[in-house]
Design an enzyme around this catalytic site. Structure first.
Site, mmCIF file in Angstrom:
data_model
loop_
_atom_site.group_PDB
_atom_site.id
_atom_site.type_symbol
_atom_site.label_atom_id
_atom_site.label_comp_id
_atom_site.label_asym_id
_atom_site.label_seq_id
_atom_site.Cartn_x
_atom_site.Cartn_y
_atom_site.Cartn_z
ATOM 1 N N LYS A 44 0.823 -1.202 0.000
ATOM 2 C CA LYS A 44 0.000 0.000 0.000
ATOM 3 C C LYS A 44 0.862 1.259 0.000
ATOM 4 O O LYS A 44 0.617 2.203 -0.760
ATOM 5 C CB LYS A 44 -0.897 0.019 1.245
ATOM 6 C CG LYS A 44 -1.776 1.260 1.344
ATOM 7 C CD LYS A 44 -2.324 1.478 2.728
ATOM 8 C CE LYS A 44 -1.314 2.146 3.624
ATOM 9 N NZ LYS A 44 -1.901 2.764 4.836
ATOM 10 N N ASN A 45 1.909 1.275 0.840
ATOM 11 C CA ASN A 45 2.729 2.469 0.975
ATOM 12 C C ASN A 45 3.609 2.727 -0.244
ATOM 13 O O ASN A 45 4.218 3.794 -0.357
ATOM 14 C CB ASN A 45 3.589 2.376 2.234
ATOM 15 C CG ASN A 45 2.754 2.510 3.503
ATOM 16 O OD1 ASN A 45 1.650 3.047 3.474
ATOM 17 N ND2 ASN A 45 3.280 2.006 4.599
ATOM 18 N N ARG A 67 -4.070 10.324 5.112
ATOM 19 C CA ARG A 67 -3.013 11.332 5.074
ATOM 20 C C ARG A 67 -2.216 11.282 3.780
ATOM 21 O O ARG A 67 -1.685 12.297 3.338
ATOM 22 C CB ARG A 67 -2.064 11.143 6.261
ATOM 23 C CG ARG A 67 -2.680 11.373 7.607
ATOM 24 C CD ARG A 67 -1.627 11.428 8.690
ATOM 25 N NE ARG A 67 -0.727 12.564 8.491
ATOM 26 C CZ ARG A 67 -0.945 13.789 8.970
ATOM 27 N NH1 ARG A 67 -2.048 14.040 9.646
ATOM 28 N NH2 ARG A 67 -0.086 14.749 8.764
ATOM 29 N N CYS A 81 -5.030 7.992 10.328
ATOM 30 C CA CYS A 81 -4.927 7.354 11.634
ATOM 31 C C CYS A 81 -4.464 8.353 12.688
ATOM 32 O O CYS A 81 -3.557 9.149 12.450
ATOM 33 C CB CYS A 81 -3.956 6.177 11.598
ATOM 34 S SG CYS A 81 -4.607 4.705 10.788
ATOM 35 N N ARG A 112 1.952 14.425 12.313
ATOM 36 C CA ARG A 112 2.785 14.203 11.137
ATOM 37 C C ARG A 112 2.708 15.469 10.298
ATOM 38 O O ARG A 112 1.981 15.541 9.319
ATOM 39 C CB ARG A 112 2.306 12.974 10.363
ATOM 40 C CG ARG A 112 2.595 11.686 11.110
ATOM 41 C CD ARG A 112 2.166 10.462 10.344
ATOM 42 N NE ARG A 112 0.743 10.222 10.489
ATOM 43 C CZ ARG A 112 0.137 9.123 10.018
ATOM 44 N NH1 ARG A 112 0.809 8.209 9.382
ATOM 45 N NH2 ARG A 112 -1.153 8.962 10.181
ATOM 46 N N ARG A 152 -7.808 -0.670 5.592
ATOM 47 C CA ARG A 152 -6.970 0.361 4.987
ATOM 48 C C ARG A 152 -5.611 -0.188 4.567
ATOM 49 O O ARG A 152 -4.942 0.402 3.721
ATOM 50 C CB ARG A 152 -6.774 1.535 5.954
ATOM 51 C CG ARG A 152 -8.041 2.357 6.209
ATOM 52 C CD ARG A 152 -7.739 3.618 6.989
ATOM 53 N NE ARG A 152 -6.657 4.339 6.342
ATOM 54 C CZ ARG A 152 -5.549 4.733 6.970
ATOM 55 N NH1 ARG A 152 -5.361 4.456 8.232
ATOM 56 N NH2 ARG A 152 -4.618 5.393 6.311
#
Length: 424
Positions: free
Chosen positions: A17-18, A88, A112, A117, A403
């Site tokens: 995902k990232n 985000r 989250c 951040r 997610r």
């Protein structure tokens, strides 16, 4: 779910995902043609960012784990609050929009609740590249005729900040140098894709990345790297359940710190094919079992890559909760990432938290209980706890899990777990 069943069989790791999220954002840089992304995981966050691009005018076709994206018709450079508040990573469209269109209106992000951040590093970098940035009514509003190359030093290591400014710099005039850049494998994956599009990038995977701007980029095809956090989570699942699991497509070179800690705790991690420590984007089959000597406690400190990832902290905490002796977990990345501790305590875990440090004293067993997920990785940790607990565990707010893990409960059930999703 009811615990006590050893997991056995094979599981295949999905795309990361990232990695997929910045890759999808990067398609905004191609003024013509169709970008093809393969091995894209079926996740809520992926749906969110594709809806975001579609709202801007992108044409997107999805077939199973393949996305074909044309951004030629994009005309709306706005990322609205309604979508950005849920994820985000939506901030990742800021750099590509500023690079290609010279303007952007992006809502300040949500996601989250694991700690601050700040996006000031993104904004400051764009300003150094000549952009005029202001924040009004919850939106980041940027304008620039054409971004200029700059020498940018990050005060703090930031993954999304590094990715955003990489994408901004590829179409900028001149050369951009990013110092104290993040080194995560997902950044390497993004650089590989950008080079396929025609970008000139060097140094990804190190703390200094150099980008020589070009006039335009072309559409390209790319396969998303395997998800190192999903692979690490299934490693813990095999160990905590006393199972014997083969994990297909595990990116071992991207999991060095995780593998080292899990082996020290008491897991046997056996690669089933040759692999190279230099190939952080490649997957290989690996067999996971618990050693006969049982689990033992140790100290863990989360760090940016190549250190132990904060996204594996909750999962390893559950394993240590059942290990012999005491462990100390230090969370250095996010200041509010111990919210799962209170739920684990309800299941019988002996954990004390003071600031960013958790002391975990191993107990013989955990007990099933109703628990509530507070964020993505906490939800994975609670599922792992349920696999090992005596009795039934019911987890609410399961949407957090969706997610970052595609069909998590189905994969676990296929390995023999007694787990099901209950519709309310």
């Amino acid at each position: 779910m009811r615990g006590g069943r050893p997991l056995a069989g094979e599981v295949t790791i999905d795309g990361a995902k990232n990695a997929a999220l910045p890759l999808i954002a990067a398609t905004l840089l191609a003024a013509k043609g169709v970008c093809r992304l393969e091995n894209v995981p079926a996740l809520r966050d992926i749906s969110t960012i594709t809806r975001l691009l579609s709202g801007m005018g992108a044409e997107i076709e999805q077939r199973e784990n393949v996305l074909e994206i044309s951004t030629a018709a994009v005309s709306d450079c706005q990322a609205p609050y309604e979508l950005v508040k849920t994820m985000r990573a939506s901030i990742l469209v800021l750099g590509p929009l500023m690079a290609r269109f010279g303007e952007a209106r992006v809502s300040l992000p949500g996601g989250c609740a694991i700690g601050a951040r700040p996006v000031n590093l993104h904004i400051r970098g764009l300003e150094q590249m000549g952009a005029e940035i202001k924040v009004e009514h919850g939106y980041i509003i940027g304008r620039a005729e054409r971004l200029k190359g700059a020498d940018i030093s990050f005060d703090l290591t930031t993954v999304t900040g590094t990715e955003n400014l990489m994408m901004a710099a590829v179409l900028a005039e001149g050369t951009t140098t990013l110092r104290n850049a993040a080194r995560e494998p997902e950044i390497v994956d993004l650089a590989v894709f950008l080079r396929k599009m025609g970008a000139r990038i060097e140094g990804e995977g190190s703390h200094t990345i150099t980008i020589e701007g070009v006039r335009k980029l072309s559409a390209a095809a790319h396969r998303v790297m395997p998800d190192r956090i999903e692979a690490g989570t299934f490693m813990v699942a095999a160990g905590i359940s006393r199972g014997d699991v083969v994990i297909r497509n595990a990116p071992l070179a991207a999991l060095g710190a995780v593998v080292a800690k899990l082996q020290e705790i008491g897991l046997n991690i056996e690669p089933l094919a040759p692999w190279s420590e230099d190939e952080v984007l490649s997957g290989t089959p690996v067999r996971i079992r618990r050693r006969a000597g049982g689990l033992r406690g140790l100290d863990v400190k989360t760090m940016p890559f190549p250190g132990f990832p904060t996204d594996m902290q909750a999962q390893v905490m559950v394993l240590l909760a059942l290990a012999e002796g005491s462990s100390v977990i230090s969370e250095t990345v996010f200041e509010n990432r111990f919210m799962h501790v209170f739920e684990l305590q309800r299941m019988g875990a002996d954990i004390e938290v003071e600031g960013r440090t958790a002391v975990v004293r191993g107990v013989p067993t955990l007990s099933g209980a109703p628990v509530m997920a507070s964020d993505l990785r906490a939800s994975a940790g609670l599922v792992l706890a349920g696999l090992a607990a005596e009795g039934e565990t019911v987890m609410s707010r399961v949407y957090h899990l969706d997610r970052g893990y595609a069909g998590f409960e189905k994969k676990l059930a296929a390995l023999g777990a007694d787990i099901e999703r209950v519709k309310n």
